[in-house]
Motif scaffolding. Sequence first.
Motif, mmCIF file in Angstrom:
data_model
loop_
_atom_site.group_PDB
_atom_site.id
_atom_site.type_symbol
_atom_site.label_atom_id
_atom_site.label_comp_id
_atom_site.label_asym_id
_atom_site.label_seq_id
_atom_site.Cartn_x
_atom_site.Cartn_y
_atom_site.Cartn_z
ATOM 1 N N ASN A 66 50.178 21.070 8.528
ATOM 2 C CA ASN A 66 48.774 21.447 8.394
ATOM 3 C C ASN A 66 48.642 22.927 8.037
ATOM 4 O O ASN A 66 49.274 23.794 8.648
ATOM 5 C CB ASN A 66 48.047 21.168 9.714
ATOM 6 N N MET B 42 50.973 10.502 7.579
ATOM 7 C CA MET B 42 49.992 11.319 6.857
ATOM 8 C C MET B 42 48.631 10.628 6.767
ATOM 9 O O MET B 42 47.692 11.172 6.183
ATOM 10 C CB MET B 42 50.514 11.638 5.449
ATOM 11 N N TRP C 285 45.096 12.299 7.799
ATOM 12 C CA TRP C 285 44.454 13.253 6.909
ATOM 13 C C TRP C 285 43.358 12.582 6.072
ATOM 14 O O TRP C 285 42.554 13.260 5.448
ATOM 15 C CB TRP C 285 45.483 13.882 5.963
ATOM 16 N N LEU D 244 50.503 16.725 11.226
ATOM 17 C CA LEU D 244 49.067 16.900 11.434
ATOM 18 C C LEU D 244 48.785 18.085 12.340
ATOM 19 O O LEU D 244 47.879 18.884 12.072
ATOM 20 C CB LEU D 244 48.465 15.630 12.040
ATOM 21 N N THR E 189 40.382 20.542 9.375
ATOM 22 C CA THR E 189 41.422 19.947 8.528
ATOM 23 C C THR E 189 40.815 19.024 7.493
ATOM 24 O O THR E 189 41.129 19.105 6.295
ATOM 25 C CB THR E 189 42.432 19.180 9.404
ATOM 26 N N TRP E 190 39.947 18.120 7.930
ATOM 27 C CA TRP E 190 39.330 17.159 7.016
ATOM 28 C C TRP E 190 38.415 17.840 5.995
ATOM 29 O O TRP E 190 38.324 17.391 4.858
ATOM 30 C CB TRP E 190 38.539 16.123 7.821
ATOM 31 N N THR F 187 41.158 20.839 3.771
ATOM 32 C CA THR F 187 42.377 20.439 3.053
ATOM 33 C C THR F 187 42.084 19.957 1.633
ATOM 34 O O THR F 187 42.740 20.409 0.683
ATOM 35 C CB THR F 187 43.166 19.376 3.846
ATOM 36 N N PHE G 64 43.189 14.031 -0.317
ATOM 37 C CA PHE G 64 43.161 14.395 1.098
ATOM 38 C C PHE G 64 44.529 14.842 1.619
ATOM 39 O O PHE G 64 44.629 15.305 2.765
ATOM 40 C CB PHE G 64 42.641 13.235 1.952
ATOM 41 N N SER H 208 48.195 16.726 2.340
ATOM 42 C CA SER H 208 48.531 18.109 2.694
ATOM 43 C C SER H 208 49.598 18.702 1.780
ATOM 44 O O SER H 208 50.138 19.755 2.095
ATOM 45 C CB SER H 208 49.016 18.168 4.146
#
Length: 367
Positions: free
Chosen positions: A40, A185, A188, A225, A277-278, A281, A306, A308
């Motif tokens: 992340n 993953m 994410w 994550l 994060t959502w 990213t 979405f 990473s």
Amino acid sequence: MPSDTAPNNGPWDAKLQQFHGGQEWAQLDNFVEDFSVTTNAFGMPSSGKLAAVHSIEHSHHYPPADQEPAKSSLARFLWPGEFAAERERLILGNGASELIDLVIRMAPAGTWRPGPFHTQYKEYERSARNNNFALLPPGTAEKANVACLVNPCNPTGDYLELPELKTWISDNVLPGGYAIIDESMQPWQSEKFREHSLTSQREYVETLYRAQGISVFVMHSWTKLWCCTGLRLGSVVCPTAEHMRAIKKIQVPWSVNTVALAFLNAVVEDAKYLQDTWEMTPIWRKDTVDRLQTMFPAWEFHGRDFLSWIWINTKDTVVAERAVALARAAGVPVRSGGPGYNLPAFIRVAVRHPDKVNVLAEAWKSL
């Protein structure tokens, strides 16, 4: 593939171990950011870091053998409404790697096959080889006793939605076999990730097991994550509680240490970290792709918005090697597709804060 003649790759003994990235940072005097790992971009959550540090006070005691309360906390995270009923299918491990090996040891002997993509995370293949499975190639139409699919696929970025995933399982796993689906993953995807996850499909998993004897395991590495690869933290959702107990029987006691359990117990409650994060990213990923696409219009960029990381086909092995060398020299290592994946024209670049991307872009100006 490890071999008796393969050269070592940094700290990896290539004769014995499967290569994995994420080691170069410690060898760099000018280290800025690690673009070689898919962790992340926000780094380790402060909530988890604080809990981990405090847990050191109790590290003169054994960690709980039942992995509680962290196991129940993760169950609440995965199944907010039904965690009590689902918890008995869940077990934690010392990273996903430990659980991958344990599940494949339990699997019915015979053939093994990977997912349908160009390549995928190699730990499944390593474990299958070490446990004497006959390895089938990705493109074969032959069903296998054990099939392992990484979804979303690291490193290629390919992704199957639930209907496609269920079809793949039916088409590729023999009756009585194992399907291991790696969803490391998957979280994410969005705040609605649970609706797109096999963890939400208990009825389907139970029906498949009753009708065909196919056991579906959903694997997670939580170190990406929550950016804690050094802690080693994974889990697997088993098809039944009996499968979970079979894993527990052969798992080394106290596999997950006190610090990792405390960390997990805290981060599952950190809603802001996940919202950030959502939200960010996909934005940072798109900005990076747009910037690199402008610099290198011949390159191909792969993966869902979405994710990473970005999987890049430079279409030129020499260019890819130079890109890896320039990034390393600038203190921002990226992952080469050569070691491990045997795709030397490819590179993998993690999604990072735009300030860190500036350093990488500057390093690549001479390309």
